[in-house]
Design a protein around this motif. Structure first.
Motif, PDB file in Angstrom:
ATOM      1  N   ILE A   1      20.649   7.676  16.537  1.00  0.00           N
ATOM      2  CA  ILE A   1      19.791   8.854  16.375  1.00  0.00           C
ATOM      3  C   ILE A   1      18.478   8.358  15.800  1.00  0.00           C
ATOM      4  O   ILE A   1      18.462   7.659  14.782  1.00  0.00           O
ATOM      5  N   HIS A   2      17.378   8.707  16.456  1.00  0.00           N
ATOM      6  CA  HIS A   2      16.053   8.302  15.963  1.00  0.00           C
ATOM      7  C   HIS A   2      15.178   9.538  15.908  1.00  0.00           C
ATOM      8  O   HIS A   2      15.045  10.269  16.889  1.00  0.00           O
ATOM      9  N   ARG A   3      14.595   9.762  14.755  1.00  0.00           N
ATOM     10  CA  ARG A   3      13.707  10.916  14.586  1.00  0.00           C
ATOM     11  C   ARG A   3      12.288  10.562  15.012  1.00  0.00           C
ATOM     12  O   ARG A   3      11.858   9.412  14.931  1.00  0.00           O
ATOM     13  N   VAL A   4      11.572  11.568  15.448  1.00  0.00           N
ATOM     14  CA  VAL A   4      10.157  11.462  15.786  1.00  0.00           C
ATOM     15  C   VAL A   4       9.431  12.619  15.110  1.00  0.00           C
ATOM     16  O   VAL A   4      10.045  13.541  14.607  1.00  0.00           O
ATOM     17  N   GLY A   5       8.108  12.543  15.114  1.00  0.00           N
ATOM     18  CA  GLY A   5       7.304  13.574  14.480  1.00  0.00           C
ATOM     19  C   GLY A   5       6.925  13.160  13.067  1.00  0.00           C
ATOM     20  O   GLY A   5       7.099  12.006  12.665  1.00  0.00           O
TER      21      GLY A   5
ATOM     22  N   GLN B   1       0.831  -1.192   0.000  1.00  0.00           N
ATOM     23  CA  GLN B   1       0.000   0.000   0.000  1.00  0.00           C
ATOM     24  C   GLN B   1       0.876   1.256   0.000  1.00  0.00           C
ATOM     25  O   GLN B   1       1.914   1.306   0.650  1.00  0.00           O
ATOM     26  N   GLU B   2       0.409   2.264  -0.734  1.00  0.00           N
ATOM     27  CA  GLU B   2       1.120   3.536  -0.803  1.00  0.00           C
ATOM     28  C   GLU B   2       1.195   4.180   0.580  1.00  0.00           C
ATOM     29  O   GLU B   2       0.221   4.177   1.333  1.00  0.00           O
ATOM     30  N   VAL B   3       2.367   4.734   0.886  1.00  0.00           N
ATOM     31  CA  VAL B   3       2.569   5.480   2.123  1.00  0.00           C
ATOM     32  C   VAL B   3       2.914   6.916   1.733  1.00  0.00           C
ATOM     33  O   VAL B   3       3.906   7.161   1.053  1.00  0.00           O
ATOM     34  N   ARG B   4       2.078   7.837   2.166  1.00  0.00           N
ATOM     35  CA  ARG B   4       2.286   9.260   1.844  1.00  0.00           C
ATOM     36  C   ARG B   4       3.120   9.974   2.894  1.00  0.00           C
ATOM     37  O   ARG B   4       3.649  11.041   2.660  1.00  0.00           O
ATOM     38  N   GLY B   5       3.212   9.378   4.060  1.00  0.00           N
ATOM     39  CA  GLY B   5       3.980   9.944   5.154  1.00  0.00           C
ATOM     40  C   GLY B   5       3.764   9.101   6.390  1.00  0.00           C
ATOM     41  O   GLY B   5       2.982   8.143   6.378  1.00  0.00           O
ATOM     42  N   MET B   6       4.481   9.450   7.449  1.00  0.00           N
ATOM     43  CA  MET B   6       4.284   8.747   8.705  1.00  0.00           C
ATOM     44  C   MET B   6       4.577   9.691   9.850  1.00  0.00           C
ATOM     45  O   MET B   6       5.239  10.712   9.680  1.00  0.00           O
ATOM     46  N   THR B   7       4.046   9.323  10.991  1.00  0.00           N
ATOM     47  CA  THR B   7       4.343  10.043  12.224  1.00  0.00           C
ATOM     48  C   THR B   7       4.889   9.039  13.216  1.00  0.00           C
ATOM     49  O   THR B   7       4.297   7.979  13.432  1.00  0.00           O
ATOM     50  N   LEU B   8       6.040   9.372  13.789  1.00  0.00           N
ATOM     51  CA  LEU B   8       6.658   8.535  14.806  1.00  0.00           C
ATOM     52  C   LEU B   8       6.497   9.189  16.159  1.00  0.00           C
ATOM     53  O   LEU B   8       6.785  10.381  16.322  1.00  0.00           O
ATOM     54  N   GLU B   9       6.017   8.408  17.115  1.00  0.00           N
ATOM     55  CA  GLU B   9       5.847   8.889  18.484  1.00  0.00           C
ATOM     56  C   GLU B   9       6.706   8.044  19.405  1.00  0.00           C
ATOM     57  O   GLU B   9       7.077   6.921  19.064  1.00  0.00           O
ATOM     58  N   HIS B  10       7.025   8.598  20.565  1.00  0.00           N
ATOM     59  CA  HIS B  10       7.818   7.862  21.552  1.00  0.00           C
ATOM     60  C   HIS B  10       7.411   8.287  22.952  1.00  0.00           C
ATOM     61  O   HIS B  10       6.648   9.236  23.124  1.00  0.00           O
ATOM     62  N   TYR B  11       7.917   7.569  23.914  1.00  0.00           N
ATOM     63  CA  TYR B  11       7.654   7.862  25.322  1.00  0.00           C
ATOM     64  C   TYR B  11       8.930   8.495  25.864  1.00  0.00           C
ATOM     65  O   TYR B  11       9.900   7.795  26.160  1.00  0.00           O
TER      66      TYR B  11
END
Length: 155
Positions: free
Chosen positions: A83-87, A46-56
């Motif tokens: 290094i891990h990006r979020v947002g 399936q096409e992915v247009r973007g994602m959001t990564l969240e963390h605690y």
């Protein structure tokens, strides 16, 4: 004594700068191995247009510190950076960097793979993909769990 840098951040990072910093001034480094994860435009057909990564916050950093410490106890590492990006992220954006330095390549390859395998399954991150049909939360894959299991067997 091995050192480590762990950062959770929204901002992008420069791969060249991070690798340069990893070995800067350490004449014992004979090998650097890195893994760079990026956002794909397709997942599970399936096409992915973007994602959001969240963390605690706090818990995530602690989990990553524990993973890196375990790797440093198994292999003779010089330095490690995670290094891990979020947002919000878009296809082609960098998500994660795992890089390790060691005197020898075998230890560097094994440690980098170990850290990434544990990060994918044991670190508290949540990923929501944006598809043409709306948002969906993504679970760990069976292949990620299988990768993790092999390390538990080789203790």
């Amino acid at each position: 004594m091995a050192s480590s840098t762990i950062r959770i951040q929204e901002a992008d990072f420069d791969l060249t700068t991070e690798i340069k910093n990893l070995r800067q001034g350490d004449l014992q480094v004979g090998a650097i191995v890195s893994f760079l994860g990026t956002v794909r435009d397709m997942n599970e057909g399936q096409e992915v247009r973007g994602m959001t990564l969240e963390h605690y916050p706090g818990m995530t950093e602690k989990a990553l510190e524990d993973i890196v410490t375990q790797a440093q106890q198994r292999w003779d590492l010089r330095n490690t950076v995670v290094i891990h990006r979020v947002g919000p992220l878009l296809p082609e954006d960098q998500i994660v960097l795992v890089a390790v330095s060691s005197a020898h390549r075998g230890e560097a390859f094994a440690a980098c793979e170990y850290i990434m395998d544990f990060l994918k399954t044991a670190a508290p991150f949540w990923k929501k993909e944006e598809t043409p049909d709306g948002g969906r939360w993504v679970d760990a894959r069976v292949t990620d769990e299988a990768a993790l299991a092999r390390w538990n067997k080789s203790k």
